[in-house]
Design a protein around this motif. Sequence first.
Motif, PDB file in Angstrom:
ATOM      1  N   PRO A  40       0.834  -1.208   0.000  1.00 17.44           N
ATOM      2  CA  PRO A  40       0.000   0.000   0.000  1.00 17.44           C
ATOM      3  C   PRO A  40       0.865   1.254   0.000  1.00 17.44           C
ATOM      4  N   VAL A  41       0.325   2.338  -0.522  1.00 17.19           N
ATOM      5  CA  VAL A  41       1.004   3.629  -0.405  1.00 17.19           C
ATOM      6  C   VAL A  41       0.981   3.989   1.078  1.00 17.19           C
ATOM      7  N   PRO A  42       2.146   4.257   1.663  1.00 20.39           N
ATOM      8  CA  PRO A  42       2.175   4.530   3.105  1.00 20.39           C
ATOM      9  C   PRO A  42       1.743   5.952   3.443  1.00 20.39           C
ATOM     10  N   LEU A  43       1.185   6.077   4.627  1.00 18.12           N
ATOM     11  CA  LEU A  43       0.899   7.389   5.184  1.00 18.12           C
ATOM     12  C   LEU A  43       2.064   7.812   6.064  1.00 18.12           C
ATOM     13  N   SER A  44       2.181   9.101   6.295  1.00 21.55           N
ATOM     14  CA  SER A  44       3.177   9.561   7.260  1.00 21.55           C
ATOM     15  C   SER A  44       2.721   9.130   8.652  1.00 21.55           C
ATOM     16  N   ARG A  45       3.677   9.075   9.553  1.00 21.68           N
ATOM     17  CA  ARG A  45       3.357   8.691  10.935  1.00 21.68           C
ATOM     18  C   ARG A  45       2.302   9.626  11.526  1.00 21.68           C
ATOM     19  N   LEU A  48      -1.124   8.914   9.968  1.00 21.04           N
ATOM     20  CA  LEU A  48      -1.617   7.621  10.454  1.00 21.04           C
ATOM     21  C   LEU A  48      -2.163   7.759  11.877  1.00 21.04           C
ATOM     22  N   ILE A  49      -1.454   8.475  12.718  1.00 21.69           N
ATOM     23  CA  ILE A  49      -1.925   8.693  14.085  1.00 21.69           C
ATOM     24  C   ILE A  49      -3.220   9.506  14.075  1.00 21.69           C
ATOM     25  N   SER A  50      -3.257  10.537  13.260  1.00 23.25           N
ATOM     26  CA  SER A  50      -4.434  11.397  13.182  1.00 23.25           C
ATOM     27  C   SER A  50      -5.665  10.646  12.667  1.00 23.25           C
ATOM     28  N   ARG A  51      -5.494   9.875  11.591  1.00 18.67           N
ATOM     29  CA  ARG A  51      -6.615   9.171  10.974  1.00 18.67           C
ATOM     30  C   ARG A  51      -6.932   7.872  11.704  1.00 18.67           C
ATOM     31  N   LEU A  76       7.444  -0.028   1.856  1.00 15.10           N
ATOM     32  CA  LEU A  76       7.653   1.398   1.634  1.00 15.10           C
ATOM     33  C   LEU A  76       7.440   2.172   2.925  1.00 15.10           C
ATOM     34  N   TRP A  77       8.292   3.150   3.135  1.00 20.77           N
ATOM     35  CA  TRP A  77       8.153   4.063   4.260  1.00 20.77           C
ATOM     36  C   TRP A  77       7.962   5.463   3.726  1.00 20.77           C
ATOM     37  N   ARG A  78       7.110   6.221   4.382  1.00 20.16           N
ATOM     38  CA  ARG A  78       6.981   7.644   4.050  1.00 20.16           C
ATOM     39  C   ARG A  78       7.864   8.406   5.026  1.00 20.16           C
ATOM     40  N   LEU A  79       8.850   9.085   4.480  1.00 20.37           N
ATOM     41  CA  LEU A  79       9.821   9.794   5.306  1.00 20.37           C
ATOM     42  C   LEU A  79       9.355  11.183   5.722  1.00 20.37           C
ATOM     43  N   LYS A  80       8.548  11.809   4.863  1.00 17.02           N
ATOM     44  CA  LYS A  80       8.111  13.187   5.114  1.00 17.02           C
ATOM     45  C   LYS A  80       6.605  13.226   5.308  1.00 17.02           C
ATOM     46  N   ASP A  81       6.178  14.093   6.191  1.00 18.65           N
ATOM     47  CA  ASP A  81       4.756  14.353   6.371  1.00 18.65           C
ATOM     48  C   ASP A  81       4.359  15.408   5.345  1.00 18.65           C
TER      49      ASP A  81
END
Length: 155
Positions: A40-45, A48-51, A76-81
Amino acid sequence: MLALKFGGHLFQAETIARLLGKTICQHRDSGTNMPALLCPVPLSRQRLISRGFNQAMEIARPISRLLAIPLYSDLLWRLKDTLPQSQLHPDQRHRNVQSAFSIHPDLVHLIDGQNVGIIDDVMTTGTTLNEIAKLLKRYGAARVSNFVFARTVRQ
């Protein structure tokens, strides 16, 4: 899609996955090369916490089961919010996601020479998916297949 993404109606993910999975199966039946793995396309941390969940992950899980293709949620990791792409002018979108993603160092070996399937909910301009595809190909993916449930209409 809005009920899932912004209303937290997670049960909608199963329906969305079934519809998207049916379309993917039609391509498989026509001889299209299927992915060896899904991500999946990752969300930022922060998002993810917010949603509280990643809508792409919620769609990817049932698709993985339906197609019997392994799912690697941490590939995959999302590095930037980043800012939501839908809120940006098309000219700003590339800069917004540039260098926003990375590949889990322990999972790099999985993509070498493979067709990697990326799952997302909505595609606006394709900038996020293109950025991910470039990254995966840089690390040896032979092909990247993008599977999205909806596409916005260009203005």
